[in-house]
Design an enzyme around this catalytic site. Structure first.
Site, PDB file in Angstrom:
ATOM      1  N   TRP A   1       3.689  -4.994  14.660  1.00  0.00           N
ATOM      2  CA  TRP A   1       5.171  -4.473  13.865  1.00  0.00           C
ATOM      3  C   TRP A   1       5.998  -4.263  14.626  1.00  0.00           C
ATOM      4  O   TRP A   1       6.995  -3.634  14.277  1.00  0.00           O
ATOM      5  CB  TRP A   1       4.625  -3.676  12.788  1.00  0.00           C
ATOM      6  CG  TRP A   1       3.634  -2.510  13.370  1.00  0.00           C
ATOM      7  CD1 TRP A   1       2.229  -2.607  13.283  1.00  0.00           C
ATOM      8  CD2 TRP A   1       4.143  -1.235  13.752  1.00  0.00           C
ATOM      9  NE1 TRP A   1       1.557  -1.312  13.847  1.00  0.00           N
ATOM     10  CE2 TRP A   1       3.034  -0.662  14.135  1.00  0.00           C
ATOM     11  CE3 TRP A   1       5.296  -0.861  13.998  1.00  0.00           C
ATOM     12  CZ2 TRP A   1       2.928   0.853  14.823  1.00  0.00           C
ATOM     13  CZ3 TRP A   1       5.432   0.691  14.635  1.00  0.00           C
ATOM     14  CH2 TRP A   1       4.342   1.205  14.988  1.00  0.00           C
TER      15      TRP A   1
ATOM     16  N   GLU B   1      -2.774   7.496   5.944  1.00  0.00           N
ATOM     17  CA  GLU B   1      -1.495   7.746   6.325  1.00  0.00           C
ATOM     18  C   GLU B   1      -0.691   7.920   4.780  1.00  0.00           C
ATOM     19  O   GLU B   1       0.126   7.037   4.676  1.00  0.00           O
ATOM     20  CB  GLU B   1      -0.859   6.384   6.905  1.00  0.00           C
ATOM     21  CG  GLU B   1      -1.295   6.222   8.257  1.00  0.00           C
ATOM     22  CD  GLU B   1      -0.652   5.134   9.113  1.00  0.00           C
ATOM     23  OE1 GLU B   1      -0.012   4.281   8.826  1.00  0.00           O
ATOM     24  OE2 GLU B   1      -0.876   5.315  10.477  1.00  0.00           O
TER      25      GLU B   1
ATOM     26  N   GLU C   1      -6.499   6.224  15.165  1.00  0.00           N
ATOM     27  CA  GLU C   1      -6.036   4.952  15.474  1.00  0.00           C
ATOM     28  C   GLU C   1      -5.071   4.495  16.662  1.00  0.00           C
ATOM     29  O   GLU C   1      -4.366   5.559  16.755  1.00  0.00           O
ATOM     30  CB  GLU C   1      -5.062   4.214  14.226  1.00  0.00           C
ATOM     31  CG  GLU C   1      -5.797   4.226  13.067  1.00  0.00           C
ATOM     32  CD  GLU C   1      -4.821   3.628  11.830  1.00  0.00           C
ATOM     33  OE1 GLU C   1      -4.124   2.929  12.206  1.00  0.00           O
ATOM     34  OE2 GLU C   1      -5.191   3.675  10.692  1.00  0.00           O
TER      35      GLU C   1
ATOM     36  N   ARG D   1       0.871  -1.159  -0.011  1.00  0.00           N
ATOM     37  CA  ARG D   1       0.131   0.076  -0.023  1.00  0.00           C
ATOM     38  C   ARG D   1       0.789   1.097   0.035  1.00  0.00           C
ATOM     39  O   ARG D   1       2.100   1.149   0.142  1.00  0.00           O
ATOM     40  CB  ARG D   1      -1.114  -0.224   1.270  1.00  0.00           C
ATOM     41  CG  ARG D   1      -0.127  -0.226   2.489  1.00  0.00           C
ATOM     42  CD  ARG D   1      -1.255  -0.139   3.683  1.00  0.00           C
ATOM     43  NE  ARG D   1      -0.447  -0.293   5.060  1.00  0.00           N
ATOM     44  CZ  ARG D   1      -0.746  -0.017   5.856  1.00  0.00           C
ATOM     45  NH1 ARG D   1      -2.174   0.033   6.419  1.00  0.00           N
ATOM     46  NH2 ARG D   1      -0.204  -0.376   7.254  1.00  0.00           N
TER      47      ARG D   1
ATOM     48  N   CYS E   1       8.485   9.250  -4.364  1.00  0.00           N
ATOM     49  CA  CYS E   1       8.267   8.309  -5.708  1.00  0.00           C
ATOM     50  C   CYS E   1       9.330   9.414  -6.551  1.00  0.00           C
ATOM     51  O   CYS E   1       9.422  10.446  -6.490  1.00  0.00           O
ATOM     52  CB  CYS E   1       7.037   8.441  -6.309  1.00  0.00           C
ATOM     53  SG  CYS E   1       6.985   7.594  -8.211  1.00  0.00           S
TER      54      CYS E   1
HETATM   55  C1  GAL Z   1      -1.458   1.967  10.761  1.00  0.00           C
HETATM   56  C2  GAL Z   1      -2.239   1.933   9.349  1.00  0.00           C
HETATM   57  C3  GAL Z   1      -3.354   0.828   9.659  1.00  0.00           C
HETATM   58  C4  GAL Z   1      -2.646  -0.188  10.236  1.00  0.00           C
HETATM   59  C5  GAL Z   1      -2.017  -0.054  11.544  1.00  0.00           C
HETATM   60  C6  GAL Z   1      -1.390  -1.220  12.265  1.00  0.00           C
HETATM   61  O1  GAL Z   1      -0.226   2.748  10.257  1.00  0.00           O
HETATM   62  O2  GAL Z   1      -3.071   3.163   9.129  1.00  0.00           O
HETATM   63  O3  GAL Z   1      -3.828   0.617   8.544  1.00  0.00           O
HETATM   64  O4  GAL Z   1      -2.071  -0.876   9.323  1.00  0.00           O
HETATM   65  O5  GAL Z   1      -1.336   0.950  11.286  1.00  0.00           O
HETATM   66  O6  GAL Z   1      -0.799  -0.837  13.406  1.00  0.00           O
END
Ligand code: GAL
Length: 677
Positions: free
Chosen positions: A323, A156, A315, A117, A161
């Site tokens: 991650w 985000e 979020e 993405r 590019c």
């Molecule tokens: C954010 C992103 C989300 C999801 C999330 C996972 O950076 O906007 O789509 O991937 O991280 O922590």
């Protein structure tokens, strides 16, 4: 205006988050269960459509929005609003197959393949046209839905590019910036060095590690251009949505202190700011208080982009991510206090990525409100429900804002230029961390501070801290001088005012552009220390504090000495100074000192400005939000033991009772109090 309308409809804080029903369209039972569980968890908002392009338009020109309409209706019938994203963050396979121009090229000039993405060319006219078409359709389909609260542009936005389209646009940007005068560019970038002079704008290549990377002015302009080009991409989406749905507020979600985009500029066209918060809580290297105080830097930077209104946390995660280096579970009680921290700092939401865990693909193990287990009695679900109930209890505080006496300057231009400077140490520049270290002092003293760019007005502040303001924008020095003359207390540090907006060094002494007169000092040398090397600074009251990483050897030019170095060939030379100008004072801290030394200077500045500090126990964060004649005080105790605090008479919204005098806040406890002004 638009933002206020958003509140009037929800009547409180937003609680909810990313919801991806398109992954479950063959499971109506699960979709039905989602609604039941959302209501149980006090969820009142869902972010929809973040990565839905391939379901909206499975093949080119064939559109399907009916599924989302059904979901949006069901949510709304059940008292749940929605924020609708535009799907430009990720593309369906048919698009890359048919229009390869839309795929991104790395600065190594490698054309990416389909996938992932945020992998699109920012410039591509084709991609922009396809996004426009999609946005127009979304606006027409959903723009008048009563459940629509706001637009969320892409997701985000970020990256860069370096395809031929982007390079051409970069050259045109430079040509415009330098009025078509290549000699002006050669001069501003000092290209005679290593014989790198340009004859024409179309010779200029995007900087790369296997090509040109030694012209600091070029590198900085590439950063600026990428940022501007991304904003331009975003603005195109905004323009479409604004034209068709003028009353729906627009945001996009920022990422922490993301290095590639100048969020100060990017925030301007948005109706409100939102961001995604993912600190490494409960790690094995620092206290919860330290992680949280550091996260306050991000919350506060976000709120400071638009000080007159709340921001949203778009979020966060109620348990763990997938991650981090180690994806550790949030310990009991941590979700509550850290979510409340965002509210304390001025957010009007606690939202999650994600409502329900996806079954497959990259984020199948990422935390969510609803686990694969599917139950509503998990520890996480209960924590989310508890928080949702608490947000309802304090809902009268929604819409209120923080007010700050102190500002800390944070410029992306300075950050870019400093990180790129072939000087000092690659390992210890730590610009953002240095900004954060000053905010930490404010938090520990209960002094509300904003984090703003050096081009923002300073009129609302009595104290301004400019840590490592390496690059000076045109007029910054003059504005800082006026601030001091009017009675402001200004604190700057080592590595301030070395270069102008093109990264050319100031001649005749740093800090340049007149600042050496304002601070009453000039820098003769800068000593970069190896790890474990240290110097000391001795204040006139006899206290001695450690200095590490950077020590400037400065000469006096009218300033008074507050502290001197203790060691090395510059022992006894000035290390911290002050100089009065007009009704204010300019302080200069010439070395990277430990916190106590910086705190001593800040306290002096606050005292001179008449700013009251608050006696807070260690590990306790305090903020006050204002709404007309009412204030809302937030106390957050990150310690694993109770603390006592002194409070004026107030009403505790979470406990539903009057409080005053000495109050105990339990371990990981939060107090939210209404105070009548
Ligand atoms: C954010 C992103 C989300 C999801 C999330 C996972 O950076 O906007 O789509 O991937 O991280 O922590």
């Amino acid at each position: 205006m638009k933002y206020d309308a958003l509140f009037a409809r929800t009547g409180g804080f937003l609680h909810g988050g990313d919801y991806n029903p398109e992954q479950w369209l063959d499971r109506p039972d699960i979709l039905e269960e989602d609604i039941r569980m959302m209501k149980k968890a006090h969820v009142n908002v869902a972010t929809l459509g973040v990565f839905s392009w391939s379901v909206y338009e499975p093949v080119e020109g064939e559109y399907h929005f009916e599924w989302l309409k059904e979901i949006a209706d069901r949510l709304y019938e059940n008292g749940i609003y929605f924020i609708l994203a535009t799907p430009s963050g990720a593309r369906p396979a048919w698009m890359d197959e048919r229009y390869p121009e839309v795929m991104r090229t790395t600065v190594k000039r490698v054309k990416n393949l389909h996938g992932q993405r945020h992998n699109h060319c920012i410039t591509s006219p084709k991609y922009r046209a396809l996004v426009r078409e999609m946005d127009e359709r979304l606006a027409k389909e959903f723009g008048s839905h009563p459940g629509l609260l706001a637009w969320h542009i892409s997701n985000e936005l970020g990256g860069e590019c370096a395809c031929p389209l982007c390079e051409k646009k970069f050259q045109a940007y430079l040509e415009q910036k330098f009025d078509g005068d290549i000699e002006a560019l050669n001069k501003a970038w000092w290209t005679t060095f290593w014989s790198h002079r340009y004859n024409r704008f179309d010779q200029i290549e995007i900087p790369a590690s296997h090509g040109e990377k030694s012209i600091m002015g070029l590198n900085l302009e590439w950063r600026r251009f990428t940022s501007e080009n991304t904003i331009d991409f975003m603005n195109q989406e905004i323009e479409v949505l604004r034209a068709l749905t003028p009353d729906v507020p627009i945001t996009t979600n920022f990422m922490h202190s993301y290095p590639l985009l100048d969020y100060n500029r990017m925030a301007k066209p948005l109706d409100f700011v939102s961001w995604d918060s993912y600190p490494c809580y409960n790690n094995n290297y620092e206290s919860l208080a330290k992680t949280s105080f550091d996260n306050a830097l991000d919350h506060i930077t976000m709120r400071s982009f638009k000080k007159d209104k709340p921001f949203l946390v778009m979020e966060s995660v109620p348990d763990l991510v997938n991650w981090h280096d180690y994806n550790h579970a949030k310990r009991p009680g941590v979700h509550f206090i850290t979510a409340m921290q965002s509210i304390a700092c001025g957010s009007d939401s606690v939202m999650y990525f994600q409502w329900r865990k996806s079954r497959g693909s990259f984020e199948q193990y990422h935390g969510a409100v609803v686990d694969h287990l599917g139950r509503d009695d998990t520890r996480t679900f209960k924590a989310v429900t508890e928080l949702g109930a608490a947000l309802e209890k304090i809902k009268e505080a929604a819409g209120s804002v923080c007010k700050s006496s102190t500002a800390i300057l944070y410029d992306w231009d300075s950050r870019w230029a400093l990180d790129d400077a072939a000087a000092f140490s690659k390992k210890t520049k730590n610009y953002v961390k240095t900004v954060g270290s000053f905010l930490n002092i404010c938090l520990k003293n209960g002094v509300e501070a904003d984090v703003i760019s050096s081009v923002e007005p300073l009129d609302d502040y009595q104290v301004v801290v400019a840590p490592m303001l390496y690059l000076l924008q045109p007029h910054t020095a003059e504005r800082l001088k006026q601030f001091v003359e009017r009675g402001g207390q200004l604190i700057a540090t080592y590595i301030t005012g070395y270069v102008d907006e093109n990264t050319l060094c100031y001649l005749g002494g740093f800090p340049g552009d007149g600042l050496k007169d304002l601070f009453g000092i000039y820098v003769e040398e800068i000593d970069t220390l190896y790890p474990k090397q240290a110097n000391g600074v001795r204040f006139t009251d006899g206290t001695v504090w450690k200095a590490a990483d950077y020590c400037e050897v400065i000469r006096l030019n009218g300033a008074q000495v507050l502290a001197s170095y203790t060691d090395d060939f510059y022992a006894e030379e000035p290390a911290v100074t002050m100089k009065q100008t007009g009704r204010g004072t300019a302080y200069y801290i010439a070395a990277r000192c430990e916190e106590a030394a910086n705190a001593a200077v800040l306290r002096r500045a606050w005292d001179a400005a008449g700013i009251a500090r608050k006696a807070l126990p260690a590990g306790v964060e305090y903020h006050r939000r204002y709404k007309e004649h009412t204030a809302y005080d937030f106390y957050l105790n990150y310690n694993s033991a109770p603390v006592q605090i002194q409070m004026e008479a107030a009403y505790s919204l979470l406990d539903d009772k009057e409080v005053s005098g000495e109050i105990t806040i339990p371990a990981l406890g939060v107090m939210v109090c209404r105070v009548q002004l």
